[in-house]
Design a protein around this motif. Structure first.
Motif, PDB file in Angstrom:
ATOM      1  N   LEU A   1      26.410   1.377   5.922  1.00 10.66           N
ATOM      2  CA  LEU A   1      27.238   2.334   5.183  1.00 10.66           C
ATOM      3  C   LEU A   1      28.712   2.007   5.356  1.00 10.66           C
ATOM      4  N   ALA A   2      29.438   1.981   4.233  1.00  6.61           N
ATOM      5  CA  ALA A   2      30.892   1.888   4.265  1.00  6.61           C
ATOM      6  C   ALA A   2      31.471   3.290   4.399  1.00  6.61           C
ATOM      7  N   ALA A   3      32.769   3.359   4.680  1.00  9.20           N
ATOM      8  CA  ALA A   3      33.423   4.644   4.871  1.00  9.20           C
ATOM      9  C   ALA A   3      33.165   5.569   3.688  1.00  9.20           C
ATOM     10  N   GLY A   4      32.665   6.764   3.992  1.00 12.13           N
ATOM     11  CA  GLY A   4      32.416   7.767   2.972  1.00 12.13           C
ATOM     12  C   GLY A   4      31.046   7.702   2.333  1.00 12.13           C
ATOM     13  N   GLU A   5      30.290   6.636   2.551  1.00 12.05           N
ATOM     14  CA  GLU A   5      28.958   6.529   1.956  1.00 12.05           C
ATOM     15  C   GLU A   5      27.955   7.402   2.705  1.00 12.05           C
ATOM     16  N   GLU A   6      26.953   7.888   1.971  1.00 12.03           N
ATOM     17  CA  GLU A   6      25.968   8.806   2.527  1.00 12.03           C
ATOM     18  C   GLU A   6      24.555   8.355   2.183  1.00 12.03           C
TER      19      GLU A   6
ATOM     20  N   ARG B   1      25.955   0.428  15.119  1.00  9.66           N
ATOM     21  CA  ARG B   1      27.385   0.157  15.023  1.00  9.66           C
ATOM     22  C   ARG B   1      28.039   1.242  14.181  1.00  9.66           C
ATOM     23  N   GLY B   2      29.323   1.471  14.432  1.00 10.75           N
ATOM     24  CA  GLY B   2      30.087   2.376  13.590  1.00 10.75           C
ATOM     25  C   GLY B   2      30.052   3.817  14.044  1.00 10.75           C
ATOM     26  N   THR B   3      30.563   4.684  13.173  1.00  6.84           N
ATOM     27  CA  THR B   3      30.638   6.118  13.429  1.00  6.84           C
ATOM     28  C   THR B   3      30.101   6.859  12.211  1.00  6.84           C
ATOM     29  N   VAL B   4      29.191   7.798  12.453  1.00  7.78           N
ATOM     30  CA  VAL B   4      28.598   8.568  11.365  1.00  7.78           C
ATOM     31  C   VAL B   4      28.519  10.032  11.782  1.00  7.78           C
ATOM     32  N   THR B   5      28.230  10.874  10.803  1.00  5.59           N
ATOM     33  CA  THR B   5      27.842  12.251  11.095  1.00  5.59           C
ATOM     34  C   THR B   5      26.451  12.471  10.528  1.00  5.59           C
ATOM     35  N   VAL B   6      25.659  13.255  11.245  1.00  4.24           N
ATOM     36  CA  VAL B   6      24.357  13.699  10.763  1.00  4.24           C
ATOM     37  C   VAL B   6      24.414  15.223  10.704  1.00  4.24           C
ATOM     38  N   ASP B   7      24.480  15.753   9.506  1.00  2.00           N
ATOM     39  CA  ASP B   7      24.638  17.200   9.313  1.00  2.00           C
ATOM     40  C   ASP B   7      25.816  17.733  10.127  1.00  2.00           C
ATOM     41  N   GLY B   8      26.894  16.952  10.173  1.00  6.71           N
ATOM     42  CA  GLY B   8      28.102  17.377  10.861  1.00  6.71           C
ATOM     43  C   GLY B   8      28.196  16.943  12.314  1.00  6.71           C
ATOM     44  N   ARG B   9      27.123  16.511  12.926  1.00  5.43           N
ATOM     45  CA  ARG B   9      27.165  16.006  14.306  1.00  5.43           C
ATOM     46  C   ARG B   9      27.730  14.591  14.296  1.00  5.43           C
ATOM     47  N   VAL B  10      28.732  14.341  15.114  1.00  4.22           N
ATOM     48  CA  VAL B  10      29.363  13.023  15.159  1.00  4.22           C
ATOM     49  C   VAL B  10      28.569  12.114  16.096  1.00  4.22           C
TER      50      VAL B  10
ATOM     51  N   ARG C   1      21.471  14.873   6.090  1.00  2.00           N
ATOM     52  CA  ARG C   1      22.458  13.997   5.458  1.00  2.00           C
ATOM     53  C   ARG C   1      23.218  13.218   6.528  1.00  2.00           C
ATOM     54  N   LEU C   2      23.298  11.907   6.313  1.00  2.00           N
ATOM     55  CA  LEU C   2      23.983  11.001   7.231  1.00  2.00           C
ATOM     56  C   LEU C   2      25.139  10.353   6.484  1.00  2.00           C
ATOM     57  N   ARG C   3      26.331  10.438   7.047  1.00  2.00           N
ATOM     58  CA  ARG C   3      27.546   9.981   6.351  1.00  2.00           C
ATOM     59  C   ARG C   3      28.383   9.102   7.280  1.00  2.00           C
ATOM     60  N   ASP C   4      28.890   7.994   6.750  1.00  4.31           N
ATOM     61  CA  ASP C   4      29.814   7.137   7.502  1.00  4.31           C
ATOM     62  C   ASP C   4      31.190   7.798   7.507  1.00  4.31           C
TER      63      ASP C   4
END
Length: 238
Positions: free
Chosen positions: A172-177, A194-203, A220-223
């Motif tokens: 995932l690139a920045a902002g992709e879900e 690798r990287g940083t994501v949120t899963v339903d708001g959890r970092v 939902r998982l978001r970069d």
């Protein structure tokens, strides 16, 4: 129920040429509260110095997956008559130890470190014949979406493993879900390689993981970082 497994809480092993983080109990690291998650028994994040590696050793009745993040990993096992290969980023290697197999793993480079995940799953059958496979998964097939990497039947070009488990990966690139749906009759494990994501708001940052038990519905998982996030999703039997 959602179970948190922070990267910093993992077991740590350092041995000169090896810097390893253990999500579950392994070797000299033992924690009775973290013996595995369903059939998922091991996620070791290993960094091996140039020229370092694991000399020949034996395994039995375990599904072993190797996933390289950077560098190159050289592998040999007795199921291929002593031959082997090199695993690069984007590759997934599967070795089913079956009734018993000997293998070795070394950094393929004398100048650069190798960074990889070694994953063990308990098989759904015991004492089968040892087996081996390796696949290359193009980054474009995982960009912004889940790609199937391993499955019981080898669906969609994935590696067929001896367990009723599915492994998916996304870049995932920045902002992709991406989303994933849970069924209460299954378990799910999300590991951020690798990287940083949120899963339903959890970092979640690199090395962090979440386990889902008796959960229902979509997540939902978001970069949320600046770099490409590499995320693995395990769909497991209870």
């Amino acid at each position: 129920m959602i179970i948190e497994r922070p990267s910093a809480a993992r077991g740590t092993v350092k041995a000169g040429w090896l810097d390893s983080r253990h999500t579950f109990s392994f070797g000299h690291y033992h924690d009775p509260e973290w013996m595995g998650f369903g059939p998922l028994r091991v996620i070791n994040e290993d960094r091996v110095a140039p020229g370092g590696g694991f000399p020949p050793h034996r395994h039995a009745n375990m599904e072993i997956l190797s996933y390289v993040l950077s560098g190159a990993l050289s592998h040999k096992d007795s199921s291929s008559g002593g031959e082997g290969g090199v695993i690069h980023p984007g590759d997934l290697q599967w070795m089913s130890a079956g009734h018993g197999i000997e293998h070795s793993e070394f950094n393929a480079s004398t100048t650069l470190p190798v960074h990889f995940l070694q994953i063990w799953l308990q098989p759904d059958r015991v004492n089968a014949a040892p087996a081996y496979a390796q696949r290359t998964f193009e980054p474009s097939d995982r960009r912004g979406r889940w790609a199937l990497l391993a499955s019981p039947d080898g669906d969609a070009g994935s590696i067929a493993i001896r367990q009723q488990a599915w492994l998916r990966g996304a870049l995932l690139a920045a902002g992709e879900e991406v989303e994933f749906a849970c069924e209460p009759s299954r378990r799910y494990w999300v590991h951020v390689a690798r990287g940083t994501v949120t899963v339903d708001g959890r970092v979640l940052q690199a090395g962090d993981a979440l386990g889902f038990v008796e959960e229902d519905g979509p997540h939902r998982l978001r970069d949320t970082g600046d770099d490409i996030a590499d995320v693995l999703l395990f769909d497991l039997p209870v």
